[in-house]
Write a protein that holds these residues in place. Structure first.
Motif, short mmCIF file in Angstrom:
data_model
loop_
_atom_site.label_atom_id
_atom_site.label_comp_id
_atom_site.label_asym_id
_atom_site.label_seq_id
_atom_site.Cartn_x
_atom_site.Cartn_y
_atom_site.Cartn_z
N GLY A 149 28.04 37.65 37.23
CA GLY A 149 29.44 37.64 36.86
C GLY A 149 30.06 36.29 37.17
O GLY A 149 29.57 35.55 38.02
N ILE A 150 31.12 35.96 36.45
CA ILE A 150 31.85 34.71 36.67
C ILE A 150 33.32 35.06 36.85
O ILE A 150 33.92 35.70 35.98
N ALA A 151 33.88 34.65 37.98
CA ALA A 151 35.27 35.02 38.27
C ALA A 151 35.79 34.16 39.42
O ALA A 151 35.01 33.53 40.14
N PRO A 152 37.12 34.15 39.62
CA PRO A 152 37.70 33.46 40.77
C PRO A 152 37.26 34.08 42.09
O PRO A 152 36.63 35.15 42.12
N ALA A 153 37.65 33.44 43.18
CA ALA A 153 37.23 33.86 44.52
C ALA A 153 37.72 35.27 44.85
O ALA A 153 38.86 35.62 44.58
N ARG A 154 36.82 36.06 45.41
CA ARG A 154 37.14 37.38 45.93
C ARG A 154 36.27 37.65 47.16
O ARG A 154 35.19 37.08 47.30
N ASN A 155 36.74 38.51 48.02
CA ASN A 155 35.91 38.96 49.14
C ASN A 155 34.83 39.88 48.58
O ASN A 155 35.12 40.78 47.79
N SER A 162 27.32 34.43 46.14
CA SER A 162 28.24 33.68 45.29
C SER A 162 27.87 32.20 45.29
O SER A 162 27.38 31.67 46.28
N GLU A 163 28.08 31.57 44.15
CA GLU A 163 27.82 30.13 43.98
C GLU A 163 29.03 29.52 43.28
O GLU A 163 29.38 29.93 42.17
N MET A 164 29.68 28.56 43.94
CA MET A 164 30.88 27.97 43.35
C MET A 164 30.51 27.14 42.12
O MET A 164 29.62 26.31 42.17
N PRO A 266 52.16 20.65 47.94
CA PRO A 266 50.73 20.41 48.13
C PRO A 266 49.92 20.64 46.84
O PRO A 266 50.40 21.30 45.93
N ARG A 267 48.72 20.07 46.85
CA ARG A 267 47.80 20.29 45.73
C ARG A 267 46.95 21.51 46.08
O ARG A 267 46.12 21.45 46.98
N ILE A 268 47.18 22.59 45.37
CA ILE A 268 46.45 23.84 45.60
C ILE A 268 45.41 24.02 44.50
O ILE A 268 45.71 23.81 43.32
N THR A 269 44.21 24.40 44.89
CA THR A 269 43.14 24.60 43.90
C THR A 269 42.67 26.05 43.93
O THR A 269 42.89 26.78 44.91
N ARG A 270 42.03 26.44 42.86
CA ARG A 270 41.45 27.77 42.77
C ARG A 270 40.00 27.63 42.30
O ARG A 270 39.74 27.03 41.25
N ALA A 271 39.07 28.15 43.10
CA ALA A 271 37.65 28.06 42.78
C ALA A 271 37.20 29.27 41.98
O ALA A 271 37.75 30.37 42.11
N SER A 272 36.22 29.06 41.13
CA SER A 272 35.57 30.15 40.41
C SER A 272 34.09 30.14 40.77
O SER A 272 33.50 29.08 41.00
N ARG A 276 26.18 37.25 41.90
CA ARG A 276 24.97 37.97 41.51
C ARG A 276 24.54 38.88 42.64
O ARG A 276 24.96 38.73 43.80
N LEU A 277 23.71 39.84 42.29
CA LEU A 277 23.21 40.80 43.27
C LEU A 277 22.18 40.08 44.14
O LEU A 277 21.21 39.49 43.63
#
Length: 303
Positions: A149-155, A162-164, A266-272, A276-277
């Motif tokens: 799957g490909i998606a933004p950061a989640r717990n 996960s791989e950024m 501030p400069r705020i970023t969001r990682a995706s 994978r299992l």
């Protein structure tokens, strides 16, 4: 003598007669009539200008020339069969199905370009895409429903890895005539007196957590909250306010006749991430898609 006229059918006919010692048995093994088989052998001998068999009323055997030709013919046929097997293996490697779950915004903004590149390179591999909410992406990966799957950061649980893939800054989106479009960048404090249109749910919650208190309150107390970015863009287009997005939505911003400026101070970023299992190896098809995805992200600057 022109060896270019030698055919695989002639070689197979020669090999069959040599090994069975009989035109009748050789014809049966090749599913040919005896006259057709005889014609192939005659044409082969004519091309080589050699007699390949010694024929008597009681016995059929290889001539001296035939004994020399036999191992060479056998090797040619073996090499052809080996090549056919290898071609089949290569075709099998370039077929299959890859199943992917992608969060809605990434599915709309980035995935079609990656898919176009992938389909061009691997036309026989089917790509099945589940475009959905971020939480659904995570659950689809956890259940094994998709390869990744490909998606933004989640717990995530320990069962997932996960791989950024990228980490991108937030942008402010506004009408073309807005005064802030005259700047190369916009500070968060510049939005203090703007009517903000934000995304409902985790998207805005995570953003608020990363901002200083005053700016966080701007997001929490936004004028409008909507579920889809397409709705927010349409509202901005109608001068109802200013919204926020990540730079991979640039094309959709332009389609709505809007402008976007990077947000700083501030400069705020969001990682995706690619999820994978844990412990589940990529199928060959999934690995190929993963490689094309990474190559696309390396060669395209979404900032």
């Amino acid at each position: 003598m022109n060896l270019n006229n030698v055919t695989l059918k002639q070689l197979r006919a020669f090999k069959a007669v040599a090994e069975t010692g009989s035109f009748t048995k050789a014809a049966e093994s090749l599913h040919l009539t005896q006259s057709a088989l005889s014609g192939l052998i005659k044409d082969f001998e004519t091309t080589l200008s050699l007699r390949l068999f010694d024929r008597t009323t009681r016995k059929l055997s290889l001539s001296v020339a035939g004994q020399h030709i036999y191992p060479m013919a056998t090797k040619i046929l073996y090499d052809v069969e080996t090549m056919a097997t290898e071609v089949g293996r290569l075709k099998a490697l370039e077929s299959g199905v890859v199943n992917i779950a992608v969060s809605q915004q990434l599915a709309a903004a980035i995935l079609p370009k990656v898919m176009a590149e992938f389909v061009t390179a691997y036309p026989n591999i089917k790509v099945s895409v589940k475009d959905c909410s971020v939480d659904t992406v995570i659950s689809a990966v956890a259940s094994g429903e998709v390869d990744f799957g490909i998606a933004p950061a989640r717990n995530i649980s320990d069962s997932l890895s996960s791989e950024m893939l990228f980490d991108l800054p937030f942008y402010a989106v506004m009408p073309q005539a807005h005064p802030l479009t005259k700047r190369d960048s916009v500070e968060w404090k510049d939005l203090k007196h703007e009517k903000l249109i934000t995304m409902a749910g985790v998207f805005s919650d995570l953003l608020s957590d990363e901002l200083p208190e005053e700016e966080a309150q701007m997001v929490k107390n936004s004028a409008y909250q909507v579920n889809f970015l397409t709705t927010a863009f349409s509202m901005v287009n109608q001068n109802l306010g200013v919204t926020l997005c990540l730079p991979y939505s640039r094309a959709r911003v332009a389609q709505n006749g809007l402008e976007m400026r990077v947000l700083t101070a501030p400069r705020i970023t969001r990682a995706s991430y690619l999820y994978r299992l844990r412990g589940r190896a990529f199928s060959d098809a999934a690995h190929k898609f993963y490689v094309v995805l990474c190559q696309h992200l390396q060669s395209n600057d979404y900032t």
